[in-house]
Design a protein around this motif. Structure first.
Motif, mmCIF file in Angstrom:
data_model
loop_
_atom_site.group_PDB
_atom_site.id
_atom_site.type_symbol
_atom_site.label_atom_id
_atom_site.label_comp_id
_atom_site.label_asym_id
_atom_site.label_seq_id
_atom_site.Cartn_x
_atom_site.Cartn_y
_atom_site.Cartn_z
ATOM 1 N N ILE A 78 0.865 -1.175 0.000
ATOM 2 C CA ILE A 78 0.000 0.000 0.000
ATOM 3 C C ILE A 78 0.905 1.228 0.000
ATOM 4 C CG2 ILE A 78 -0.199 0.001 2.529
ATOM 5 C CD1 ILE A 78 -3.068 1.045 2.153
ATOM 6 N N THR A 79 0.434 2.272 -0.625
ATOM 7 C CA THR A 79 1.252 3.482 -0.680
ATOM 8 C C THR A 79 0.453 4.684 -0.206
ATOM 9 O OG1 THR A 79 0.625 3.862 -2.975
ATOM 10 C CG2 THR A 79 2.679 2.683 -2.607
ATOM 11 N N ALA A 80 1.146 5.567 0.460
ATOM 12 C CA ALA A 80 0.565 6.850 0.829
ATOM 13 C C ALA A 80 0.740 7.765 -0.381
ATOM 14 C CB ALA A 80 1.285 7.432 2.041
ATOM 15 N N VAL A 81 -0.273 8.544 -0.692
ATOM 16 C CA VAL A 81 -0.184 9.422 -1.840
ATOM 17 C C VAL A 81 0.880 10.484 -1.606
ATOM 18 C CG1 VAL A 81 -1.424 11.163 -3.160
ATOM 19 C CG2 VAL A 81 -2.536 9.021 -2.603
ATOM 20 N N SER A 82 0.883 11.038 -0.420
ATOM 21 C CA SER A 82 1.833 12.106 -0.143
ATOM 22 C C SER A 82 2.025 12.251 1.357
ATOM 23 C CB SER A 82 1.299 13.424 -0.720
ATOM 24 O OG SER A 82 0.082 13.762 -0.087
ATOM 25 N N ARG A 83 2.948 13.127 1.679
ATOM 26 C CA ARG A 83 3.155 13.490 3.080
ATOM 27 C C ARG A 83 2.902 14.990 3.196
ATOM 28 N NH1 ARG A 83 5.904 10.166 6.931
ATOM 29 N NH2 ARG A 83 6.540 8.219 5.996
ATOM 30 N N LYS A 84 2.236 15.348 4.241
ATOM 31 C CA LYS A 84 1.979 16.765 4.514
ATOM 32 C C LYS A 84 3.255 17.396 5.066
ATOM 33 C CE LYS A 84 -2.415 16.855 3.590
ATOM 34 N NZ LYS A 84 -2.938 17.607 2.495
ATOM 35 N N ALA A 85 3.255 18.711 5.186
ATOM 36 C CA ALA A 85 4.417 19.426 5.716
ATOM 37 C C ALA A 85 4.774 18.934 7.117
ATOM 38 C CB ALA A 85 4.150 20.931 5.726
ATOM 39 N N ASN A 86 3.765 18.483 7.876
ATOM 40 C CA ASN A 86 4.017 17.998 9.231
ATOM 41 C C ASN A 86 4.491 16.542 9.251
ATOM 42 O OD1 ASN A 86 1.691 16.627 8.639
ATOM 43 N ND2 ASN A 86 0.419 17.672 10.153
ATOM 44 N N GLY A 87 4.642 15.916 8.075
ATOM 45 C CA GLY A 87 5.138 14.549 7.983
ATOM 46 C C GLY A 87 4.058 13.480 7.978
ATOM 47 N N TYR A 88 2.795 13.874 8.151
ATOM 48 C CA TYR A 88 1.701 12.899 8.165
ATOM 49 C C TYR A 88 1.478 12.328 6.771
ATOM 50 C CZ TYR A 88 0.274 14.548 12.815
ATOM 51 O OH TYR A 88 0.230 14.873 14.154
ATOM 52 N N ARG A 89 1.239 11.040 6.715
ATOM 53 C CA ARG A 89 0.920 10.391 5.447
ATOM 54 C C ARG A 89 -0.534 10.692 5.091
ATOM 55 N NH1 ARG A 89 3.752 6.578 8.638
ATOM 56 N NH2 ARG A 89 5.495 5.582 7.597
ATOM 57 N N GLU A 90 -0.780 10.816 3.808
ATOM 58 C CA GLU A 90 -2.146 10.969 3.309
ATOM 59 C C GLU A 90 -2.442 9.788 2.407
ATOM 60 O OE1 GLU A 90 -4.835 13.181 3.476
ATOM 61 O OE2 GLU A 90 -3.812 13.969 5.251
ATOM 62 N N TYR A 91 -3.538 9.079 2.684
ATOM 63 C CA TYR A 91 -3.923 7.887 1.932
ATOM 64 C C TYR A 91 -5.181 8.170 1.128
ATOM 65 C CZ TYR A 91 -0.687 5.473 5.024
ATOM 66 O OH TYR A 91 0.430 5.084 5.705
ATOM 67 N N PRO A 92 -5.277 7.594 -0.072
ATOM 68 C CA PRO A 92 -6.493 7.754 -0.863
ATOM 69 C C PRO A 92 -7.609 6.885 -0.286
ATOM 70 C CG PRO A 92 -5.004 6.267 -1.980
ATOM 71 C CD PRO A 92 -4.270 6.786 -0.764
ATOM 72 N N LEU A 93 -8.841 7.189 -0.649
ATOM 73 C CA LEU A 93 -9.989 6.422 -0.186
ATOM 74 C C LEU A 93 -9.883 4.959 -0.605
ATOM 75 C CD1 LEU A 93 -12.605 6.530 1.365
ATOM 76 C CD2 LEU A 93 -13.772 7.193 -0.733
ATOM 77 N N GLU A 94 -9.295 4.691 -1.769
ATOM 78 C CA GLU A 94 -9.186 3.294 -2.232
ATOM 79 C C GLU A 94 -8.276 2.454 -1.346
ATOM 80 O OE1 GLU A 94 -5.629 2.909 -5.540
ATOM 81 O OE2 GLU A 94 -7.672 3.067 -6.253
ATOM 82 N N ALA A 95 -7.491 3.075 -0.471
ATOM 83 C CA ALA A 95 -6.623 2.328 0.443
ATOM 84 C C ALA A 95 -7.436 1.422 1.356
ATOM 85 C CB ALA A 95 -5.753 3.283 1.260
#
Length: 137
Positions: A26-43
């Motif tokens: 599984i992959t996180a789409v991106s990381r926010k400036a604070n380092g948090y991973r962002e996952y798509p709904l399909e995750a």
């Protein structure tokens, strides 16, 4: 969505999700400036597929081999082939389990079929001789 929400929706722990991510499942789409991973709904769907595949006996490596980068890009022939192989593996395991069960049932019958006046040591020797493990003598 953040990992906490993904964990809640999927029923898996954040640590499990991070583990799957480290294995490339599984992959996180991106990381926010604070380092948090962002996952798509399909995750959520991908995690459900992974959990279901593991429950049916697939290894993480087997899952990784056929999981597409996105859900609309399945490797159809590989997936069908892997599913058929897993069914064949299960059938072979069922046969082996049935054989092992029969051997255990036979052993139980031999042990329980001890002549009334025979002690346990003599019965064990009788069984082992019958199995060809001990020489008659």
């Amino acid at each position: 969505m953040k990992i906490g929400e993904l964990a809640k929706r999927s029923g898996l722990s954040a640590a499990t999700i991070r583990f799957y991510e480290s294995k490339g499942l599984i992959t996180a789409v991106s990381r926010k400036a604070n380092g948090y991973r962002e996952y798509p709904l399909e995750a959520v769907a991908v995690l459900a597929i992974i959990a279901n595949a593991q429950q049916t006996g697939f290894t993480l490596e087997e899952i990784r081999q056929v999981m597409p980068g996105n859900l609309s890009n399945w490797k159809h022939e590989e997936l069908v082939g892997m599913l058929k192989k897993k069914v064949a593996d299960m059938e072979a395991m069922e046969l082996k389990l049935a054989q092992s069960k029969l051997q255990l049932q036979n052993m139980i019958q031999l042990i329980e079929g001890k002549p009334e006046n025979m002690d346990c040591d003599d019965n064990a020797n009788r069984i082992l001789k019958g199995m060809g493990i001990l020489k008659a003598g």
